[in-house]
Design an enzyme around this catalytic site. Structure first.
Site, mmCIF file in Angstrom:
data_model
loop_
_atom_site.group_PDB
_atom_site.id
_atom_site.type_symbol
_atom_site.label_atom_id
_atom_site.label_comp_id
_atom_site.label_asym_id
_atom_site.label_seq_id
_atom_site.Cartn_x
_atom_site.Cartn_y
_atom_site.Cartn_z
ATOM 1 N NE ARG A 15 43.920 23.004 43.576
ATOM 2 C CZ ARG A 15 42.979 22.553 43.159
ATOM 3 N NH1 ARG A 15 41.876 22.749 42.948
ATOM 4 N NH2 ARG A 15 43.298 21.158 42.402
ATOM 5 C CG ASP A 16 40.858 20.015 44.729
ATOM 6 O OD1 ASP A 16 39.627 20.280 44.953
ATOM 7 O OD2 ASP A 16 41.092 19.050 43.792
ATOM 8 C CG HIS A 207 42.590 15.521 40.457
ATOM 9 N ND1 HIS A 207 43.391 16.315 41.299
ATOM 10 C CD2 HIS A 207 41.176 15.860 40.769
ATOM 11 C CE1 HIS A 207 42.656 17.068 41.966
ATOM 12 N NE2 HIS A 207 41.433 16.976 41.686
ATOM 13 C CG HIS A 209 37.310 15.144 43.679
ATOM 14 N ND1 HIS A 209 37.255 15.990 44.777
ATOM 15 C CD2 HIS A 209 38.257 15.581 42.810
ATOM 16 C CE1 HIS A 209 38.094 17.035 44.448
ATOM 17 N NE2 HIS A 209 38.566 16.967 43.066
ATOM 18 C CB CYS A 240 35.280 21.778 42.555
ATOM 19 S SG CYS A 240 35.333 23.063 41.584
ATOM 20 C CG ASN A 249 41.038 15.837 46.177
ATOM 21 O OD1 ASN A 249 40.839 17.059 46.387
ATOM 22 N ND2 ASN A 249 41.474 15.918 44.717
HETATM 23 P P1 HMG Z 1 35.113 36.184 35.406
HETATM 24 O O1 HMG Z 1 34.080 36.794 36.555
HETATM 25 O O2 HMG Z 1 34.276 35.454 34.389
HETATM 26 O O3 HMG Z 1 35.797 37.176 34.834
HETATM 27 O O4 HMG Z 1 36.032 35.142 36.184
HETATM 28 P P2 HMG Z 1 36.475 38.598 35.062
HETATM 29 O O5 HMG Z 1 37.564 38.725 34.183
HETATM 30 O O6 HMG Z 1 35.348 39.504 35.377
HETATM 31 O O7 HMG Z 1 36.915 38.632 36.777
HETATM 32 C C1 HMG Z 1 36.350 38.558 37.766
HETATM 33 C C2 HMG Z 1 36.804 39.275 38.907
HETATM 34 O O8 HMG Z 1 37.898 38.482 39.366
HETATM 35 C C3 HMG Z 1 37.296 40.813 38.664
HETATM 36 O O9 HMG Z 1 37.251 41.531 39.812
HETATM 37 C C4 HMG Z 1 38.709 40.548 38.166
HETATM 38 O O10 HMG Z 1 39.619 41.603 38.318
HETATM 39 C C5 HMG Z 1 39.213 39.376 39.155
HETATM 40 P P3 HMG Z 1 36.185 42.906 40.116
HETATM 41 O O11 HMG Z 1 36.324 43.567 38.922
HETATM 42 O O12 HMG Z 1 34.640 42.044 40.099
HETATM 43 O O13 HMG Z 1 36.591 43.036 41.435
HETATM 44 N N1 HMG Z 1 40.199 38.579 38.608
HETATM 45 C C6 HMG Z 1 41.222 37.969 39.429
HETATM 46 N N2 HMG Z 1 41.335 38.345 40.879
HETATM 47 C C7 HMG Z 1 42.430 37.644 41.227
HETATM 48 N N3 HMG Z 1 43.235 36.772 40.415
HETATM 49 C C8 HMG Z 1 43.076 36.632 39.195
HETATM 50 C C9 HMG Z 1 42.038 37.077 38.602
HETATM 51 N N4 HMG Z 1 41.431 37.216 37.341
HETATM 52 C C10 HMG Z 1 40.398 38.005 37.595
HETATM 53 N N5 HMG Z 1 43.875 35.880 38.349
HETATM 54 C C11 HMG Z 1 37.989 33.843 36.659
HETATM 55 C C12 HMG Z 1 36.920 34.488 35.612
HETATM 56 C C13 HMG Z 1 38.604 32.866 35.706
HETATM 57 C C14 HMG Z 1 38.855 35.031 37.160
HETATM 58 C C15 HMG Z 1 37.080 33.282 37.829
HETATM 59 O O14 HMG Z 1 36.100 32.458 37.383
HETATM 60 C C16 HMG Z 1 37.788 32.306 38.622
HETATM 61 O O15 HMG Z 1 38.771 32.709 39.511
HETATM 62 N N6 HMG Z 1 37.814 30.999 38.493
HETATM 63 C C17 HMG Z 1 38.534 30.153 39.515
HETATM 64 C C18 HMG Z 1 37.609 28.912 39.720
HETATM 65 C C19 HMG Z 1 38.359 28.008 40.805
HETATM 66 O O16 HMG Z 1 39.417 28.306 41.290
HETATM 67 N N7 HMG Z 1 37.816 26.888 40.711
HETATM 68 C C20 HMG Z 1 38.468 25.847 41.808
HETATM 69 C C21 HMG Z 1 39.592 25.151 41.061
HETATM 70 S S1 HMG Z 1 39.348 24.028 39.888
HETATM 71 C C22 HMG Z 1 39.149 22.537 40.469
HETATM 72 O O17 HMG Z 1 39.119 22.643 41.746
HETATM 73 C C23 HMG Z 1 39.146 21.290 39.716
HETATM 74 C C24 HMG Z 1 40.524 20.512 40.046
HETATM 75 O O18 HMG Z 1 40.674 20.080 41.219
HETATM 76 C C25 HMG Z 1 40.504 19.266 39.227
HETATM 77 C C26 HMG Z 1 39.407 18.298 39.207
HETATM 78 O O19 HMG Z 1 38.901 17.907 40.428
HETATM 79 O O20 HMG Z 1 38.926 18.067 38.383
HETATM 80 C C27 HMG Z 1 41.672 21.119 39.290
HETATM 81 MG MG MG Z 2 40.109 18.255 42.288
#
Ligand code: HMG
Ligand code: MG
Length: 314
Positions: A15-16, A207, A209, A240, A249
């Site tokens: 995933r990450d 966690h 990086h 990310c 990571n």
């Molecule tokens: P948004 O644009 O603010 O809101 O996204 P939205 O509701 O308008 O959604 C945008 C589009 O996504 C729409 O599609 C929705 O239907 C669709 P469109 O109408 O444009 O065709 N959508 C979805 N599609 C699939 N699955 C869903 C979903 N929800 C909405 N569940 C949203 C808001 C939260 C969806 C978006 O910002 C998003 O998906 N963000 C995820 C970001 C992400 O995955 N980041 C990486 C992981 S975090 C990380 O790595 C840190 C971590 O490792 C810890 C660390 O290192 O600190 C965990």
């Molecule tokens: Mg991370």
């Protein structure tokens, strides 16, 4: 000095790690990586995320990944979900655990989740209720726990507050994320000690990086104060898409080597883990970030092509 007798590794590479790659790997390749990690003895693996395909195209097809995994003894497979829609898809795909991810930085939250911290916690409350109803364990992340790519230093009180809120939502474990890898050992230890005033230390994971090469030292400092769950990524993959400049990571191979060298059990077979390293390094066509893997595999890491589907360009 006391170290735990055992440490649980949470493997986040599928995933990450893969969410930050320039190529989008076929679901079969992602599933094969998970199988190899499971063969190595990793019992907790983050298999992917059910997020917007526009936000993170690399994670599209997570349900297909889960469906393609062929294992007699399955590890606990988790998936990241940003909202109830993601939860429904993850639950339908048969995940064993749900992960939600809030941030201690308002700016990062807006970029990563499209909303501020408070609103994100509201969405996660819906996910938590759904997870409870479905009987699925819930894990939480606090990103930017030691610094933010947009705001710089983050007050410990803000991290603690978000961690406590995730715990209150029902997270059985909350992982403190040094998203951009800027932490140093004493800061990491202070962070854990501070959060542990609000949440039992057994419910805290770390966690890191490894942008500044501090991750192993940070982990060691945290183990000394009672941490026994560590996130890491095979081959040191990761980053990310919303944290520019952040490195991968900490590498699972390096964490396992350090722990075994210190007499701490992980249940991971170091030789088999290198099979996963070799596989993904060949697929991505570059050497692993892991020092241990480089020492042990040398140039071999890139000289053998595995029998698996090739990566396709994004
Ligand atoms: P948004 O644009 O603010 O809101 O996204 P939205 O509701 O308008 O959604 C945008 C589009 O996504 C729409 O599609 C929705 O239907 C669709 P469109 O109408 O444009 O065709 N959508 C979805 N599609 C699939 N699955 C869903 C979903 N929800 C909405 N569940 C949203 C808001 C939260 C969806 C978006 O910002 C998003 O998906 N963000 C995820 C970001 C992400 O995955 N980041 C990486 C992981 S975090 C990380 O790595 C840190 C971590 O490792 C810890 C660390 O290192 O600190 C965990
Ligand atoms: Mg991370």
């Amino acid at each position: 000095m006391t170290l735990p007798a055992q440490v649980q590794i949470v493997e986040v590479g599928p995933r990450d790690g893969l969410q930050n790659e320039a190529v989008i790997l076929p679901v079969e390749t992602r599933a094969r990586l998970i199988e190899l990690l499971a063969h190595a003895g990793l019992r907790r693996i983050e298999a992917g995320s059910f997020v917007s395909e526009k936000a993170v195209p690399q994670m599209a097809g997570a349900a297909g990944v889960l469906a393609s995994i062929r294992l007699l003894q399955k590890p606990r497979l988790a998936a990241l979900v940003p909202n109830v829609r993601g939860f429904d898809a993850a639950a339908a795909a048969g995940v064993d655990e749900i992960a939600i991810f809030a941030a201690a930085s308002e700016s990062f939250s807006r970029r990563n989740l499209g909303c501020g911290i408070e609103e994100s916690l509201g969405r996660f409350a819906g996910v938590a209720a759904a997870a409870k109803h479905a009987g699925l364990p819930l894990r939480g992340y606090v990103s930017c726990a030691l610094g933010c790519p947009y705001e710089g230093e983050i007050e410990l009180g803000r991290v603690t507050d978000v961690a406590r809120r995730l715990n209150d939502l029902g997270c059985y474990e909350t992982s403190l994320g040094d998203t951009i890898g800027v932490g140093t050992p004493l800061a990491a230890r202070r962070l854990v000690e501070r959060v542990a005033q609000s949440i039992p230390i057994e419910r805290i994971a770390v966690h890191f990086h490894d942008t500044y090469g501090q991750a192993l030292a940070n982990i060691f400092a945290c183990l000394e104060v009672g941490i026994s769950v560590v996130d890491s990524s095979v081959a040191g993959l990761g980053g990310c898409p919303f944290a520019p400049g952040a490195a991968g990571n900490v590498a699972t191979e390096d964490v396992v080597y350090m722990l075994h060298g210190c007499g701490v059990e992980t249940g991971v077979d170091e030789g088999r883990l290198l099979e996963a390293t070799r596989f993904i390094s060949a697929i991505l066509d570059r050497p692993p970030e892991s020092k241990v893997a480089r020492a042990r595999l040398g140039s071999e890491a890139l000289s053998r092509r595995p029998c698996a589907p090739n990566a396709s360009s994004a």
